[in-house]
Design an enzyme around this catalytic site. Structure first.
Site, short mmCIF file in Angstrom:
data_model
loop_
_atom_site.label_atom_id
_atom_site.label_comp_id
_atom_site.label_asym_id
_atom_site.label_seq_id
_atom_site.Cartn_x
_atom_site.Cartn_y
_atom_site.Cartn_z
N ASP A 67 1.19 -16.23 -0.18
CA ASP A 67 2.10 -16.06 -1.31
C ASP A 67 3.56 -16.03 -0.88
OD1 ASP A 67 1.84 -13.63 0.00
OD2 ASP A 67 0.82 -12.63 -1.66
N ASP A 136 -3.54 -1.18 -5.87
CA ASP A 136 -4.22 -1.43 -7.15
C ASP A 136 -5.36 -2.44 -7.01
OD1 ASP A 136 -2.89 -3.81 -6.76
OD2 ASP A 136 -1.65 -3.69 -8.57
N HIS A 138 -5.28 -5.45 -5.57
CA HIS A 138 -4.97 -6.90 -5.59
C HIS A 138 -5.16 -7.54 -4.21
CE1 HIS A 138 -0.46 -5.87 -4.81
NE2 HIS A 138 -1.00 -6.25 -3.69
N GLU A 143 -2.71 -9.86 -9.34
CA GLU A 143 -2.61 -8.53 -9.94
C GLU A 143 -3.81 -8.27 -10.85
OE1 GLU A 143 -0.64 -6.78 -8.48
OE2 GLU A 143 1.49 -7.19 -8.78
P1 PGA Z 1 0.67 -3.76 2.63
O1 PGA Z 1 0.44 -4.74 1.38
O2 PGA Z 1 -0.04 -4.39 3.78
O3 PGA Z 1 2.16 -3.74 2.82
O4 PGA Z 1 0.11 -2.44 2.26
C1 PGA Z 1 -0.82 -5.23 1.12
C2 PGA Z 1 -0.83 -6.00 -0.18
O5 PGA Z 1 -0.14 -5.62 -1.12
O6 PGA Z 1 -1.57 -6.99 -0.24
#
Ligand code: PGA
Length: 268
Positions: A67, A136, A138, A143
């Site tokens: 992404d 959450d 994702h 999302e």
């Molecule tokens: P993080 O993010 O590794 O910074 O916790 C993970 C994500 O949101 O996919």
């Protein structure tokens, strides 16, 4: 799903890195799906170490990132392209032309997203997709509510994700509101998925992903539909799983099988 629980984040990261480097050694021309965020940082650190100290050769590897924020140029310190350059690409010998990170500045996004999907296909598909997980649930920027069949597209970020990611920006108002992201369906097309989660703040999302129902409200739960998923956790991220003892037993047996296989004399 194969659930591997390591004692701490360092051990989990080294385990995940080992998974990736093993593939590169076995299949030098492999296609890797890569992720950004805090979680993969130590994985990339270990892969860089293996490149420097153990001749891990990236010269034939192709990569696709999950992404990118919409609107940020690759030179922006918070863009995912910049993150990847700084934390992995410039430290290894992967050819620049083999590196693919979605372009957040595309003018015709619909067309660009189709092209990104096509590029993955033309490369032969992703052999191994590295994934983090949001609090959450994702994966990539899919999302809650994202279609489980979704492909690469533009996604509006939730307030929670914006808050979570604000730590990298001067203020929450600077966090882009949209991202271009591989879809859940794109991720499920990978031959193997490697989900890495560390820390107690991920425990709930991990438990829902592994032991909850498959739901678009926790997009990572769609991985239950994939036939080859490895989930690497530290103790804190595994804290809310109900069937930890069983996962440990399975892992023990798996290791025994693998070591027997490795020690088997070849050729005879
Ligand atoms: P993080 O993010 O590794 O910074 O916790 C993970 C994500 O949101 O996919």
């Amino acid at each position: 799903m194969r659930i591997i629980i390591e004692q701490n984040p360092e051990a989990a990261s080294i385990r995940a890195a080992g998974w990736i480097s093993q593939l590169i050694r076995k299949k030098p021309k492999c296609v890797l799906g890569l992720a950004t965020g805090s979680t993969p940082l130590a994985v990339y650190g270990e892969l860089i170490r293996q490149h420097r100290e153990e001749d891990l050769d990236w010269s034939q590897v192709t990569s696709f990132n999950l992404d990118e924020y919409v609107g940020l140029p690759p030179t922006h310190p918070q863009s995912y392209r910049y993150f990847m350059d700084e934390n992995l690409f410039r430290h290894i010998n992967i050819p620049t032309q083999n590196v693919n990170v979605p372009d957040g500045r595309a003018l015709d996004f619909e067309r660009y997203c189709r092209t990104y999907e096509k590029l993955i296909q033309q490369a032969g598909g992703i052999d191994l997709q590295l994934l983090g997980i949001g609090a959450d649930g994702h994966i990539a920027f899919n999302e809650p509510g994202s279609s489980l069949g979704s492909r690469t597209r533009i996604k509006t970020l939730t307030r929670k994700t914006i808050e979570d990611n604000a730590r990298f920006f001067e203020s929450p108002s600077e966090v882009p509101r949209m991202a271009i992201t591989m879809g859940v369906g794109t991720i499920l097309d990978s031959r193997q998925c490697l989900l890495l989660a560390t820390g107690g703040h991920k425990a709930e999302a991990v438990a829902k992903t592994v032991e909850g129902p498959v739901t678009s409200q926790i997009t990572a739960s769609a991985l239950q539909l994939h036939r080859d998923v490895v989930v690497v956790l530290d103790e804190s991220a595994a804290a809310l799983l109900q069937r930890v003892d069983y996962y440990r037993e399975v892992e023990q047996v798996q290791r025994e099988i693998e070591s027997a296989f490795v020690s088997e004399p070849s050729g005879g």
